[in-house]
Design a protein around this motif. Structure first.
Motif, PDB file in Angstrom:
ATOM      1  N   PRO A 167      -8.031   0.548  -2.743  1.00 16.75           N
ATOM      2  CA  PRO A 167      -9.355   0.054  -3.083  1.00 16.75           C
ATOM      3  C   PRO A 167     -10.421   0.352  -2.043  1.00 16.75           C
ATOM      4  O   PRO A 167     -11.576   0.589  -2.399  1.00 16.75           O
ATOM      5  CB  PRO A 167      -9.135  -1.448  -3.208  1.00 16.75           C
ATOM      6  N   ASN A 192      -5.833  -4.030 -12.010  1.00 22.36           N
ATOM      7  CA  ASN A 192      -6.266  -5.112 -11.114  1.00 22.36           C
ATOM      8  C   ASN A 192      -5.793  -6.464 -11.623  1.00 22.36           C
ATOM      9  O   ASN A 192      -5.389  -7.318 -10.833  1.00 22.36           O
ATOM     10  CB  ASN A 192      -7.781  -5.137 -11.015  1.00 22.36           C
ATOM     11  N   MET A 244      -3.231   0.385  -5.744  1.00 18.81           N
ATOM     12  CA  MET A 244      -3.136  -1.038  -5.432  1.00 18.81           C
ATOM     13  C   MET A 244      -2.059  -1.709  -6.265  1.00 18.81           C
ATOM     14  O   MET A 244      -1.409  -2.640  -5.816  1.00 18.81           O
ATOM     15  CB  MET A 244      -4.471  -1.717  -5.674  1.00 18.81           C
ATOM     16  N   SER A 252      -7.074   1.922  -8.052  1.00 18.91           N
ATOM     17  CA  SER A 252      -6.470   0.723  -8.633  1.00 18.91           C
ATOM     18  C   SER A 252      -4.987   0.928  -8.904  1.00 18.91           C
ATOM     19  O   SER A 252      -4.190   0.000  -8.765  1.00 18.91           O
ATOM     20  CB  SER A 252      -7.185   0.370  -9.930  1.00 18.91           C
ATOM     21  N   ARG A 265      -1.273  -1.429   0.239  1.00 18.22           N
ATOM     22  CA  ARG A 265      -2.143  -1.642  -0.920  1.00 18.22           C
ATOM     23  C   ARG A 265      -3.611  -1.683  -0.525  1.00 18.22           C
ATOM     24  O   ARG A 265      -4.481  -1.434  -1.341  1.00 18.22           O
ATOM     25  CB  ARG A 265      -1.782  -2.980  -1.575  1.00 18.22           C
ATOM     26  N   LEU A 266      -3.876  -2.000   0.743  1.00 17.38           N
ATOM     27  CA  LEU A 266      -5.265  -2.076   1.205  1.00 17.38           C
ATOM     28  C   LEU A 266      -5.938  -0.705   1.183  1.00 17.38           C
ATOM     29  O   LEU A 266      -7.155  -0.619   1.085  1.00 17.38           O
ATOM     30  CB  LEU A 266      -5.262  -2.664   2.618  1.00 17.38           C
ATOM     31  N   ASP A 299      -3.330 -10.484  -1.379  1.00 16.31           N
ATOM     32  CA  ASP A 299      -3.209  -9.555  -2.501  1.00 16.31           C
ATOM     33  C   ASP A 299      -4.151  -9.933  -3.623  1.00 16.31           C
ATOM     34  O   ASP A 299      -4.817  -9.078  -4.226  1.00 16.31           O
ATOM     35  CB  ASP A 299      -1.774  -9.572  -3.028  1.00 16.31           C
ATOM     36  N   THR A 333     -11.479  -5.527  -5.761  1.00 16.94           N
ATOM     37  CA  THR A 333     -11.491  -4.272  -6.512  1.00 16.94           C
ATOM     38  C   THR A 333     -12.022  -4.478  -7.924  1.00 16.94           C
ATOM     39  O   THR A 333     -12.687  -3.609  -8.487  1.00 16.94           O
ATOM     40  CB  THR A 333     -10.079  -3.704  -6.565  1.00 16.94           C
ATOM     41  N   LEU A 347      -7.715  -9.176  -2.687  1.00 19.08           N
ATOM     42  CA  LEU A 347      -7.948  -7.728  -2.782  1.00 19.08           C
ATOM     43  C   LEU A 347      -8.120  -7.316  -4.240  1.00 19.08           C
ATOM     44  O   LEU A 347      -8.989  -6.496  -4.563  1.00 19.08           O
ATOM     45  CB  LEU A 347      -6.776  -6.991  -2.144  1.00 19.08           C
ATOM     46  N   ALA A 348      -7.312  -7.916  -5.130  1.00 18.95           N
ATOM     47  CA  ALA A 348      -7.428  -7.595  -6.555  1.00 18.95           C
ATOM     48  C   ALA A 348      -8.794  -8.014  -7.093  1.00 18.95           C
ATOM     49  O   ALA A 348      -9.437  -7.254  -7.830  1.00 18.95           O
ATOM     50  CB  ALA A 348      -6.315  -8.294  -7.333  1.00 18.95           C
ATOM     51  N   ARG A 401      -2.229  -7.021 -10.685  1.00 17.75           N
ATOM     52  CA  ARG A 401      -2.028  -7.430  -9.291  1.00 17.75           C
ATOM     53  C   ARG A 401      -2.532  -8.846  -9.060  1.00 17.75           C
ATOM     54  O   ARG A 401      -1.985  -9.586  -8.247  1.00 17.75           O
ATOM     55  CB  ARG A 401      -2.746  -6.418  -8.381  1.00 17.75           C
TER      56      ARG A 401
END
Lengths: 89, 144
Positions: B42, A20, B29, B26, B38-39, A32, A39, A35-36, A23
């Motif tokens: 996660p 993570n 991603m 992960s 990439r969505l 992006d 997560t 989203l990282a 990213r």
């Protein structure tokens, strides 16, 4: 058996957080990175729950619940900012 | 005594399985080409993984205290409700910003398609005249 399972799952979650972070740093666009972060907070909840199992206490669940709620709200707020250019209109 | 061994095996399986799911999510991603690809990782894999870990923790503390524990179930429910909502908002933001798409990513919604947006609809084509003036008609009207 449980100690070994805890060690393995802690290692896996830590590697997930490393991915993570990759990213988050190199993400080409703004969604992006959001989203990282999204997560990453989910993985940190897993880390806190595993820490509670490791130390055999139930103190950390309130922290996990707080992280879950605040993380969701911050994700929604940043997405709203990207969509509208403003959070509260 | 045997019951505790079986319960320990179940908890270990849930912990390792959940951590593996979170790790795979992960990894997806980190390694996929496109934001819309990439969505996937996660939103599905990581949510399942965290649910497995929390249910394992719930069984552990329930056996330890000899009474049911509901706090973990609360976190699981909240995460399972909030993950699709945040994924939907992220997808909307990505469509709004018109991010680059890989060739394999299919579909082009009409809202972000510039060619579809530039065509003005003709209100009453069967009546022979339109309510919206074309550019030529507007210039003639201004000349008069």
């Amino acid at each position: 058996m449980l100690d070994m399972a805890l060690t393995i799952s802690l290692a896996l979650i830590l590697m997930a957080i490393v991915f993570n972070t990759f990213r988050l740093v190199y993400g080409p666009s703004m969604p992006d990175r959001i989203l990282a972060l999204d997560t990453m907070y989910v993985n940190s909840i897993a880390l806190i729950v595993l820490l509670g199992l490791w130390l055999n206490t139930k103190t950390y669940f309130e922290a996990a619940l707080l992280i879950a709620m605040l993380g969701f709200i911050s994700t929604v707020a940043i997405c709203k900012y990207l969509l509208r250019g403003d959070i509260i209109e | 005594m045997t019951l505790y061994v079986i319960l320990e095996a179940v908890i270990s399986l849930l912990l390792i399985g959940g951590a593996t799911f979170a790790f795979i999510g992960s990894m997806g991603m980190a390694s996929m080409q496109d934001f819309f690809m990439r969505l996937h990782g996660p939103t599905k894999a990581t949510t399942t993984g965290i649910g497995c870990i929390l249910i394992g923790s719930m069984i552990y503390f329930g056996v330890l205290d000899r009474k049911p524990v509901v706090q973990e179930l609360l976190i699981t429910l909240f995460l399972f409700i909030s993950a699709p909502v945040s994924a939907h908002l992220l997808g909307k933001a990505a469509l709004h910003l018109k991010l680059e798409r890989a060739e394999k990513t299919q579909g082009s919604p009409a809202e972000i398609d510039d060619d579809a947006n530039s065509i003005k609809p003709e209100p009453y084509p069967e009546h022979g005249r339109t309510l919206v003036l074309t550019r030529k008609e507007l210039e003639e009207k201004q000349r008069q």
